[in-house]
Design a protein around this motif. Structure first.
Motif, PDB file in Angstrom:
ATOM      1  N   PHE A   1     -18.277  28.476  41.134  1.00  0.00           N
ATOM      2  CA  PHE A   1     -17.407  27.399  40.668  1.00  0.00           C
ATOM      3  C   PHE A   1     -16.491  26.924  41.795  1.00  0.00           C
ATOM      4  O   PHE A   1     -16.302  25.714  41.987  1.00  0.00           O
ATOM      5  CB  PHE A   1     -16.577  27.858  39.475  1.00  0.00           C
ATOM      6  N   LEU A   2     -15.910  27.860  42.542  1.00  0.00           N
ATOM      7  CA  LEU A   2     -15.021  27.484  43.639  1.00  0.00           C
ATOM      8  C   LEU A   2     -15.762  26.682  44.702  1.00  0.00           C
ATOM      9  O   LEU A   2     -15.222  25.713  45.251  1.00  0.00           O
ATOM     10  CB  LEU A   2     -14.392  28.732  44.255  1.00  0.00           C
ATOM     11  N   HIS A   3     -17.002  27.079  45.005  1.00  0.00           N
ATOM     12  CA  HIS A   3     -17.808  26.293  45.947  1.00  0.00           C
ATOM     13  C   HIS A   3     -17.910  24.845  45.478  1.00  0.00           C
ATOM     14  O   HIS A   3     -17.692  23.901  46.251  1.00  0.00           O
ATOM     15  CB  HIS A   3     -19.215  26.882  46.071  1.00  0.00           C
ATOM     16  N   GLY A   4     -18.240  24.655  44.207  1.00  0.00           N
ATOM     17  CA  GLY A   4     -18.381  23.313  43.672  1.00  0.00           C
ATOM     18  C   GLY A   4     -17.078  22.551  43.683  1.00  0.00           C
ATOM     19  O   GLY A   4     -17.041  21.347  44.007  1.00  0.00           O
ATOM     20  N   ALA A   5     -15.987  23.218  43.336  1.00  0.00           N
ATOM     21  CA  ALA A   5     -14.684  22.553  43.306  1.00  0.00           C
ATOM     22  C   ALA A   5     -14.284  22.076  44.698  1.00  0.00           C
ATOM     23  O   ALA A   5     -13.792  20.952  44.864  1.00  0.00           O
ATOM     24  CB  ALA A   5     -13.623  23.499  42.741  1.00  0.00           C
ATOM     25  N   VAL A   6     -14.498  22.922  45.703  1.00  0.00           N
ATOM     26  CA  VAL A   6     -14.160  22.545  47.075  1.00  0.00           C
ATOM     27  C   VAL A   6     -15.027  21.381  47.541  1.00  0.00           C
ATOM     28  O   VAL A   6     -14.537  20.423  48.175  1.00  0.00           O
ATOM     29  CB  VAL A   6     -14.305  23.763  48.007  1.00  0.00           C
ATOM     30  N   GLU A   7     -16.301  21.416  47.221  1.00  0.00           N
ATOM     31  CA  GLU A   7     -17.200  20.325  47.610  1.00  0.00           C
ATOM     32  C   GLU A   7     -16.793  19.014  46.954  1.00  0.00           C
ATOM     33  O   GLU A   7     -16.934  17.931  47.540  1.00  0.00           O
ATOM     34  CB  GLU A   7     -18.639  20.676  47.239  1.00  0.00           C
ATOM     35  N   ARG A   8     -16.281  19.079  45.722  1.00  0.00           N
ATOM     36  CA  ARG A   8     -15.829  17.872  45.017  1.00  0.00           C
ATOM     37  C   ARG A   8     -14.447  17.421  45.458  1.00  0.00           C
ATOM     38  O   ARG A   8     -13.972  16.370  45.033  1.00  0.00           O
ATOM     39  CB  ARG A   8     -15.826  18.120  43.505  1.00  0.00           C
ATOM     40  N   GLY A   9     -13.779  18.235  46.274  1.00  0.00           N
ATOM     41  CA  GLY A   9     -12.439  17.885  46.734  1.00  0.00           C
ATOM     42  C   GLY A   9     -11.356  18.146  45.701  1.00  0.00           C
ATOM     43  O   GLY A   9     -10.257  17.581  45.812  1.00  0.00           O
TER      44      GLY A   9
END
Length: 260
Positions: free
Chosen positions: A144-152
């Motif tokens: 989830f954190l990977h996705g959140a960081v990628e989405r900004g």
């Protein structure tokens, strides 16, 4: 500060007794030292979450959740929060009932636990608006954190309650994991984690591990340890970390003495 010290006894029958992803899972009611009924979520013999069964659904039953709230004394309004480890949704429910602008993302890996939280832990007592401001994702916290960081996406508060197995979650304690946590926070954001550990002796390793890992990534790391009178006994310690410009120690001190 340990909730176990306040218990008077468990009612005769479990409300729920099922096998879930991490072991035997039970829901049952107990009474605290004031006679109030507390509903408990127990997973594999460990208390994961709890909520008062009366209509004070926004009260926090676990003392360490009340310590989490000290992060809310920081300058600036908390409008985005991330809860890693949903349990019975006790802290997310508290946030949306006390902060009318906050939106909370919750990550819980066990779909059965999500179902139990909604069915047995008074989620329906929230208003429609409060329910809508809690967004639950069934999945792994690091992914989830990977996705959140990628989405900004950035959060004012990231709360980690993934320590119920009495040891840190390895993925979040790695250099890559903590880099994700750091990048998911706003410039003034705070990371807070529950760490079950003693303060001294061989059982203090979890707290030493977490504190050391955070100090390599964050400029300010502070620990609130309720069990200082019994330093060799494991307890729920709360670790705060930030790269903010304000004094984290000052923010925590401004919250007043423990138990206030």
């Amino acid at each position: 500060m340990n909730l176990f010290d306040k218990l008077l006894g468990v009612d005769d029958a479990d409300l729920v007794n099922v096998k879930t992803m991490f072991g035997r899972t039970k829901v049952y009611d107990v009474r605290d030292g004031d006679g109030r009924i507390v509903r408990v979520l127990e997973v594999n013999g460990t208390w994961q979450s709890a909520a008062y069964a009366d209509h004070s659904h926004d009260d926090l039953a676990f003392p360490y959740h009340r310590i989490f709230d000290r992060a809310l004394n920081a300058p600036g309004e908390v409008t985005r929060a991330l809860m890693l480890g949903g349990g019975a949704l006790a802290y997310p429910k508290h946030l949306v009932t006390h902060l009318p602008e906050v939106r909370v993302d919750v990550v819980e890996i066990d779909p059965q636990v999500i179902g139990l939280a909604k069915e047995w832990f008074f989620f329906d007592r929230l208003t429609a608006d409060e329910q809508a401001r809690i967004h639950i994702t069934c999945g792994d916290a690091v992914s989830f954190l990977h996705g959140a960081v990628e989405r900004g996406e950035r959060y004012d508060l990231v709360a980690n309650d993934l320590f119920a197995a009495k040891k840190p979650t390895a993925g979040l304690m790695s250099a890559d994991g903590l880099s994700l946590v750091k990048r998911s926070l706003t410039d003034e954001g705070i990371y807070v984690a529950n760490v079950i550990s003693a303060l001294t002796g061989y059982r203090a390793k979890p707290l030493r591990t977490v504190q050391g890992a955070l100090e390599r990534v964050f400029s300010q790391v502070e620990v609130i340890a309720p069990g200082r009178d019994q330093p060799r006994m494991p307890d729920n310690n709360v670790v705060f970390a930030t790269n903010a410009s304000f004094s984290l120690a000052g923010v925590l001190a401004a919250a007043g003495p423990l138990g206030a």
